[in-house]
Write a protein that holds these residues in place. Sequence first.
Motif, short mmCIF file in Angstrom:
data_model
loop_
_atom_site.label_atom_id
_atom_site.label_comp_id
_atom_site.label_asym_id
_atom_site.label_seq_id
_atom_site.Cartn_x
_atom_site.Cartn_y
_atom_site.Cartn_z
N VAL A 70 8.02 11.51 48.98
CA VAL A 70 8.34 12.22 47.74
C VAL A 70 8.83 13.63 48.07
O VAL A 70 9.67 14.18 47.35
N GLY A 71 8.36 14.22 49.16
CA GLY A 71 8.80 15.55 49.57
C GLY A 71 10.29 15.64 49.86
O GLY A 71 10.89 16.71 49.73
N PHE A 72 10.90 14.53 50.23
CA PHE A 72 12.35 14.52 50.48
C PHE A 72 13.13 14.82 49.20
O PHE A 72 14.28 15.26 49.27
N GLY A 73 12.54 14.59 48.05
CA GLY A 73 13.21 14.85 46.78
C GLY A 73 13.43 16.32 46.49
O GLY A 73 14.21 16.67 45.61
N GLY A 74 12.76 17.20 47.22
CA GLY A 74 12.92 18.63 47.01
C GLY A 74 14.08 19.25 47.76
O GLY A 74 14.35 20.44 47.62
N LEU A 75 14.77 18.48 48.57
CA LEU A 75 15.90 19.00 49.35
C LEU A 75 17.15 19.05 48.48
O LEU A 75 17.44 18.10 47.74
N VAL A 83 23.06 24.23 47.71
CA VAL A 83 23.73 25.12 46.78
C VAL A 83 25.06 25.51 47.42
O VAL A 83 25.08 26.13 48.48
N ASN A 84 26.15 25.13 46.79
CA ASN A 84 27.48 25.46 47.29
C ASN A 84 27.83 26.91 46.97
O ASN A 84 27.25 27.50 46.05
N PRO A 85 28.79 27.50 47.69
CA PRO A 85 29.20 28.87 47.39
C PRO A 85 29.68 29.00 45.93
O PRO A 85 30.31 28.10 45.38
N GLY A 140 10.47 19.31 32.77
CA GLY A 140 11.34 19.62 31.65
C GLY A 140 11.38 21.08 31.24
O GLY A 140 12.08 21.43 30.30
N LYS A 141 10.63 21.94 31.92
CA LYS A 141 10.60 23.36 31.59
C LYS A 141 11.32 24.15 32.68
O LYS A 141 11.10 23.92 33.87
N TYR A 142 12.14 25.09 32.28
CA TYR A 142 12.88 25.93 33.22
C TYR A 142 11.90 26.71 34.10
O TYR A 142 10.98 27.36 33.61
N ALA A 143 12.12 26.65 35.43
CA ALA A 143 11.23 27.33 36.37
C ALA A 143 11.94 28.40 37.18
O ALA A 143 11.28 29.17 37.88
N GLY A 144 13.25 28.47 37.12
CA GLY A 144 13.97 29.49 37.86
C GLY A 144 15.33 28.99 38.33
O GLY A 144 15.72 27.86 38.06
N THR A 145 16.03 29.87 39.04
CA THR A 145 17.36 29.56 39.52
C THR A 145 17.49 29.99 40.98
O THR A 145 17.03 31.07 41.35
N VAL A 146 18.09 29.14 41.79
CA VAL A 146 18.41 29.49 43.18
C VAL A 146 19.91 29.76 43.23
O VAL A 146 20.72 28.89 42.91
N LYS A 147 20.28 30.99 43.62
CA LYS A 147 21.69 31.38 43.64
C LYS A 147 22.25 31.49 45.05
O LYS A 147 23.46 31.49 45.23
N THR A 148 21.40 31.60 46.06
CA THR A 148 21.86 31.75 47.44
C THR A 148 22.38 30.42 47.95
O THR A 148 21.69 29.41 47.88
N ASP A 149 23.61 30.44 48.47
CA ASP A 149 24.19 29.19 48.96
C ASP A 149 23.51 28.78 50.27
O ASP A 149 23.08 29.58 51.05
N GLY A 150 23.41 27.45 50.45
CA GLY A 150 22.79 26.91 51.65
C GLY A 150 22.05 25.62 51.38
O GLY A 150 22.13 25.03 50.30
N PHE A 151 21.28 25.20 52.37
CA PHE A 151 20.48 23.97 52.31
C PHE A 151 19.04 24.40 52.11
O PHE A 151 18.46 25.09 52.94
N GLN A 200 12.62 27.63 50.28
CA GLN A 200 12.38 27.55 51.72
C GLN A 200 13.58 26.90 52.40
O GLN A 200 14.35 26.18 51.78
N SER A 201 13.68 27.15 53.69
CA SER A 201 14.78 26.59 54.47
C SER A 201 14.73 25.06 54.43
O SER A 201 13.72 24.45 54.74
N GLY A 202 15.83 24.46 54.05
CA GLY A 202 15.89 23.01 53.97
C GLY A 202 15.86 22.35 55.33
O GLY A 202 15.30 21.27 55.50
#
Length: 89
Positions: A54-59, A62-64, A74-85, A10-12
């Motif tokens: 605690v919600g602030f910890g989710g911000l 992702v740099n270009p 501790g378990k892999y949940a996915g990857t965010v590749k789109t740069d932004g906040f 989601q949009s930061g």
Amino acid sequence: MVREVARKAQSGMMMLLLLLAATAFLVWQMVLAGMEGNEAALLWIAPLLIVVLVGFGGLFIVNPNEAKALVLFGKYAGTVKTDGFWWVN
């Protein structure tokens, strides 16, 4: 074998504004409850304030040409590749 899973975040900026507004509101409610001597209101405001903080910890940013791996307990949940906040719970 773990395969890469692309996740959308989601949009930061939207979540930052929402979290700041919720924090300000809850702090104001705590001040009002303290001025009125209403301890019962503090019993539900304080836990809500902790949840919002605690919600602030989710911000995160992702740099270009970079990616962020999402890990849940501790378990892999996915990857965010789109740069932004972004914000991910």
